[in-house]
Design a protein around this motif. Structure first.
Motif, PDB file in Angstrom:
ATOM      1  N   SER A 289      -5.407  10.109 -15.860  1.00  0.00           N
ATOM      2  CA  SER A 289      -5.912  11.260 -15.114  1.00  0.00           C
ATOM      3  C   SER A 289      -5.522  12.579 -15.780  1.00  0.00           C
ATOM      4  O   SER A 289      -6.153  13.610 -15.533  1.00  0.00           O
ATOM      5  N   ASP A 290      -4.499  12.537 -16.641  1.00  0.00           N
ATOM      6  CA  ASP A 290      -4.116  13.752 -17.374  1.00  0.00           C
ATOM      7  C   ASP A 290      -5.110  13.977 -18.511  1.00  0.00           C
ATOM      8  O   ASP A 290      -5.368  13.071 -19.316  1.00  0.00           O
ATOM      9  N   PRO A 291      -5.676  15.177 -18.637  1.00  0.00           N
ATOM     10  CA  PRO A 291      -6.736  15.386 -19.634  1.00  0.00           C
ATOM     11  C   PRO A 291      -6.284  15.195 -21.076  1.00  0.00           C
ATOM     12  O   PRO A 291      -7.041  14.662 -21.893  1.00  0.00           O
ATOM     13  N   CYS A 292      -5.074  15.595 -21.413  1.00  0.00           N
ATOM     14  CA  CYS A 292      -4.609  15.428 -22.787  1.00  0.00           C
ATOM     15  C   CYS A 292      -4.333  13.969 -23.098  1.00  0.00           C
ATOM     16  O   CYS A 292      -4.759  13.454 -24.146  1.00  0.00           O
ATOM     17  N   PHE A 293      -3.654  13.293 -22.196  1.00  0.00           N
ATOM     18  CA  PHE A 293      -3.359  11.878 -22.419  1.00  0.00           C
ATOM     19  C   PHE A 293      -4.653  11.074 -22.494  1.00  0.00           C
ATOM     20  O   PHE A 293      -4.791  10.183 -23.341  1.00  0.00           O
ATOM     21  N   ARG A 294      -5.606  11.402 -21.631  1.00  0.00           N
ATOM     22  CA  ARG A 294      -6.888  10.688 -21.645  1.00  0.00           C
ATOM     23  C   ARG A 294      -7.626  10.939 -22.959  1.00  0.00           C
ATOM     24  O   ARG A 294      -8.218  10.017 -23.540  1.00  0.00           O
ATOM     25  N   LEU A 295      -7.609  12.165 -23.431  1.00  0.00           N
ATOM     26  CA  LEU A 295      -8.289  12.513 -24.682  1.00  0.00           C
ATOM     27  C   LEU A 295      -7.749  11.694 -25.849  1.00  0.00           C
ATOM     28  O   LEU A 295      -8.500  11.239 -26.707  1.00  0.00           O
ATOM     29  N   LEU A 296      -6.439  11.498 -25.863  1.00  0.00           N
ATOM     30  CA  LEU A 296      -5.799  10.857 -27.010  1.00  0.00           C
ATOM     31  C   LEU A 296      -5.653   9.350 -26.860  1.00  0.00           C
ATOM     32  O   LEU A 296      -5.672   8.623 -27.870  1.00  0.00           O
ATOM     33  N   TYR A 297      -5.481   8.868 -25.633  1.00  0.00           N
ATOM     34  CA  TYR A 297      -5.044   7.484 -25.456  1.00  0.00           C
ATOM     35  C   TYR A 297      -5.886   6.685 -24.471  1.00  0.00           C
ATOM     36  O   TYR A 297      -5.437   5.647 -23.987  1.00  0.00           O
ATOM     37  N   SER A 298      -7.100   7.117 -24.201  1.00  0.00           N
ATOM     38  CA  SER A 298      -7.947   6.331 -23.306  1.00  0.00           C
ATOM     39  C   SER A 298      -8.318   4.993 -23.934  1.00  0.00           C
ATOM     40  O   SER A 298      -8.516   4.001 -23.229  1.00  0.00           O
ATOM     41  N   SER A 299      -8.396   4.963 -25.255  1.00  0.00           N
ATOM     42  CA  SER A 299      -8.644   3.701 -25.946  1.00  0.00           C
ATOM     43  C   SER A 299      -7.324   2.981 -26.190  1.00  0.00           C
ATOM     44  O   SER A 299      -6.355   3.584 -26.679  1.00  0.00           O
ATOM     45  N   HIS A 300      -7.286   1.702 -25.874  1.00  0.00           N
ATOM     46  CA  HIS A 300      -6.071   0.935 -26.107  1.00  0.00           C
ATOM     47  C   HIS A 300      -5.841   0.665 -27.589  1.00  0.00           C
ATOM     48  O   HIS A 300      -4.795   0.136 -27.975  1.00  0.00           O
ATOM     49  N   LYS A 301      -6.791   1.050 -28.429  1.00  0.00           N
ATOM     50  CA  LYS A 301      -6.577   0.989 -29.870  1.00  0.00           C
ATOM     51  C   LYS A 301      -5.624   2.088 -30.338  1.00  0.00           C
ATOM     52  O   LYS A 301      -5.042   1.992 -31.423  1.00  0.00           O
ATOM     53  N   ALA A 302      -5.489   3.137 -29.523  1.00  0.00           N
ATOM     54  CA  ALA A 302      -4.564   4.230 -29.841  1.00  0.00           C
ATOM     55  C   ALA A 302      -3.154   3.788 -29.462  1.00  0.00           C
ATOM     56  O   ALA A 302      -2.831   3.632 -28.283  1.00  0.00           O
ATOM     57  N   ARG A 303      -2.330   3.600 -30.443  1.00  0.00           N
ATOM     58  CA  ARG A 303      -1.014   3.007 -30.224  1.00  0.00           C
ATOM     59  C   ARG A 303      -0.055   3.998 -29.575  1.00  0.00           C
ATOM     60  O   ARG A 303      -0.029   5.180 -29.916  1.00  0.00           O
ATOM     61  N   LEU A 304       0.723   3.500 -28.631  1.00  0.00           N
ATOM     62  CA  LEU A 304       1.845   4.226 -28.045  1.00  0.00           C
ATOM     63  C   LEU A 304       3.130   3.544 -28.500  1.00  0.00           C
ATOM     64  O   LEU A 304       3.192   2.324 -28.596  1.00  0.00           O
ATOM     65  N   ALA A 305       4.162   4.336 -28.774  1.00  0.00           N
ATOM     66  CA  ALA A 305       5.402   3.764 -29.286  1.00  0.00           C
ATOM     67  C   ALA A 305       6.597   4.494 -28.706  1.00  0.00           C
ATOM     68  O   ALA A 305       6.500   5.655 -28.264  1.00  0.00           O
ATOM     69  N   ALA A 306       7.739   3.827 -28.731  1.00  0.00           N
ATOM     70  CA  ALA A 306       8.977   4.360 -28.186  1.00  0.00           C
ATOM     71  C   ALA A 306       9.942   4.707 -29.323  1.00  0.00           C
ATOM     72  O   ALA A 306       9.655   4.494 -30.504  1.00  0.00           O
ATOM     73  N   ALA A 307      11.102   5.216 -28.938  1.00  0.00           N
ATOM     74  CA  ALA A 307      12.071   5.698 -29.933  1.00  0.00           C
ATOM     75  C   ALA A 307      12.538   4.601 -30.879  1.00  0.00           C
ATOM     76  O   ALA A 307      12.647   4.813 -32.091  1.00  0.00           O
ATOM     77  N   ASP A 308      12.819   3.427 -30.353  1.00  0.00           N
ATOM     78  CA  ASP A 308      13.298   2.344 -31.215  1.00  0.00           C
ATOM     79  C   ASP A 308      12.246   1.931 -32.240  1.00  0.00           C
ATOM     80  O   ASP A 308      12.577   1.580 -33.375  1.00  0.00           O
ATOM     81  N   ASP A 309      10.968   1.992 -31.833  1.00  0.00           N
ATOM     82  CA  ASP A 309       9.888   1.689 -32.780  1.00  0.00           C
ATOM     83  C   ASP A 309       9.875   2.704 -33.921  1.00  0.00           C
ATOM     84  O   ASP A 309       9.676   2.349 -35.090  1.00  0.00           O
ATOM     85  N   LEU A 310      10.071   3.963 -33.570  1.00  0.00           N
ATOM     86  CA  LEU A 310      10.073   5.012 -34.597  1.00  0.00           C
ATOM     87  C   LEU A 310      11.244   4.840 -35.552  1.00  0.00           C
ATOM     88  O   LEU A 310      11.080   4.981 -36.776  1.00  0.00           O
ATOM     89  N   ILE A 311      12.409   4.531 -35.046  1.00  0.00           N
ATOM     90  CA  ILE A 311      13.569   4.335 -35.912  1.00  0.00           C
ATOM     91  C   ILE A 311      13.309   3.183 -36.884  1.00  0.00           C
ATOM     92  O   ILE A 311      13.629   3.276 -38.083  1.00  0.00           O
ATOM     93  N   SER A 312      12.689   2.118 -36.415  1.00  0.00           N
ATOM     94  CA  SER A 312      12.362   1.004 -37.303  1.00  0.00           C
ATOM     95  C   SER A 312      11.383   1.440 -38.388  1.00  0.00           C
ATOM     96  O   SER A 312      11.518   1.056 -39.558  1.00  0.00           O
ATOM     97  N   GLU A 313      10.389   2.232 -38.011  1.00  0.00           N
ATOM     98  CA  GLU A 313       9.425   2.747 -38.987  1.00  0.00           C
ATOM     99  C   GLU A 313      10.116   3.647 -40.011  1.00  0.00           C
ATOM    100  O   GLU A 313       9.832   3.562 -41.213  1.00  0.00           O
ATOM    101  N   MET A 314      11.011   4.493 -39.549  1.00  0.00           N
ATOM    102  CA  MET A 314      11.730   5.393 -40.450  1.00  0.00           C
ATOM    103  C   MET A 314      12.583   4.606 -41.445  1.00  0.00           C
ATOM    104  O   MET A 314      12.624   4.918 -42.641  1.00  0.00           O
ATOM    105  N   ASP A 315      13.269   3.589 -40.951  1.00  0.00           N
ATOM    106  CA  ASP A 315      14.106   2.765 -41.827  1.00  0.00           C
ATOM    107  C   ASP A 315      13.255   2.080 -42.896  1.00  0.00           C
ATOM    108  O   ASP A 315      13.643   2.005 -44.068  1.00  0.00           O
TER     109      ASP A 315
END
Length: 279
Positions: A23-49
């Motif tokens: 229902s939030d316009p920005c979140f809907r614009l970016l993430y209405s498709s489930h192909k748009a990945r959402l990630a958490a802090a631990d995922d980012l740390i793994s990517e950085m490593d």
């Protein structure tokens, strides 16, 4: 040191129930498709490593709701407290919330936030030229020595999810009116560096930086070389827009260019470290 100036993380409960937030316009614009990945802090740390990234600026998005700004800001601040040597939090505000937004900036600055962003004026429903809203907001950001990061859009090219109306023509008057604000523009400022050959524009950009987020989707790799010629190598910030793009892919593209060691090191992390006052 490699600093990714543009990454996004979200609280795990939000990721698990993403459809509740459409229902939030920005979140809907970016993430209405489930192909748009959402990630958490631990995922980012793994990517950085895996990618050899030392630090990352974790950005929020342009929520329309003040309450959602606060809830997601709490997660970014908590993540940075868990990984203080790795994560640098930028927080979300809804400037239309008035004194609540100003109080949120003060609260988060005291808790370790280093910037505000990624602000989306068109999606959040306010204008950068609305002094009633913008003047106290900018004063509070600058008064807390924070960097403001604005999303930027290209006035030409193909349409893609998330492309909006914050183009160079919208950004330039705001920049000119706020010369002392430390400002970073996402996605190469929507092409604003290419107007820097106009003397008045070049002079106004003295306190503006440009991140390279999502470059593989927007420009040919030589955009780094052209922008360095136009605005200076010290005004470019490496950013991936992770998890939209992998950090390694963006790094490999940058490192494959024929840049001097000095220019490459500045873009990869030196400029961000100087802007954020890191040791």
């Amino acid at each position: 040191m490699i600093i990714d100036f543009h990454s996004h993380i979200f609280p795990p409960p939000l990721i698990a129930a993403r459809d509740k937030y459409l229902s939030d316009p920005c979140f809907r614009l970016l993430y209405s498709s489930h192909k748009a990945r959402l990630a958490a802090a631990d995922d980012l740390i793994s990517e950085m490593d895996a990618s050899g990234v030392n630090k990352a600026v974790i950005q929020n998005i342009g929520w329309a709701s003040h309450d959602l700004c606060v809830r997601t800001n709490d997660y970014l601040l908590e993540a940075a407290a868990r990984f203080p040597a790795r994560l640098i939090p930028f927080i979300a505000v809804q400037p239309l919330a008035g004194t609540k937004a100003l109080g949120e900036i003060e609260r988060c600055a005291a808790a370790g936030a280093r910037g505000v962003g990624e602000l989306r004026p068109d999606v959040q429903g306010f204008g950068l030229g609305d002094d009633r809203v913008i003047k106290p907001f900018v004063e509070t950001v600058a008064g807390n020595n924070l960097v403001l990061l604005l999303h930027a859009d290209e006035p030409a090219g193909y349409a893609y999810p998330g492309k909006g109306a914050v183009t160079p023509g919208v950004l330039y008057p705001f920049i000119a009116a706020n010369p002392d604000l430390k400002l970073a523009l996402a996605h190469w400022g929507g092409g604003l560096p290419f107007y820097a050959l106009m003397p008045e524009v070049g002079a106004a950009l003295k306190n503006t930086w440009f991140d390279s987020a999502a470059t593989p989707y927007l420009y040919r790799p030589e955009v780094y070389e052209r922008a360095a010629d136009l605005v200076g190598e010290n005004r470019i910030l490496f950013g991936s827009d992770w998890p939209l793009l992998g950090q390694r892919r963006c790094l490999d593209e940058l490192k494959a260019l024929n840049l001097s060691t000095q220019t490459l090191n500045a873009i990869l992390g030196g400029n961000a470290a100087a802007l954020l006052g890191l040791e």
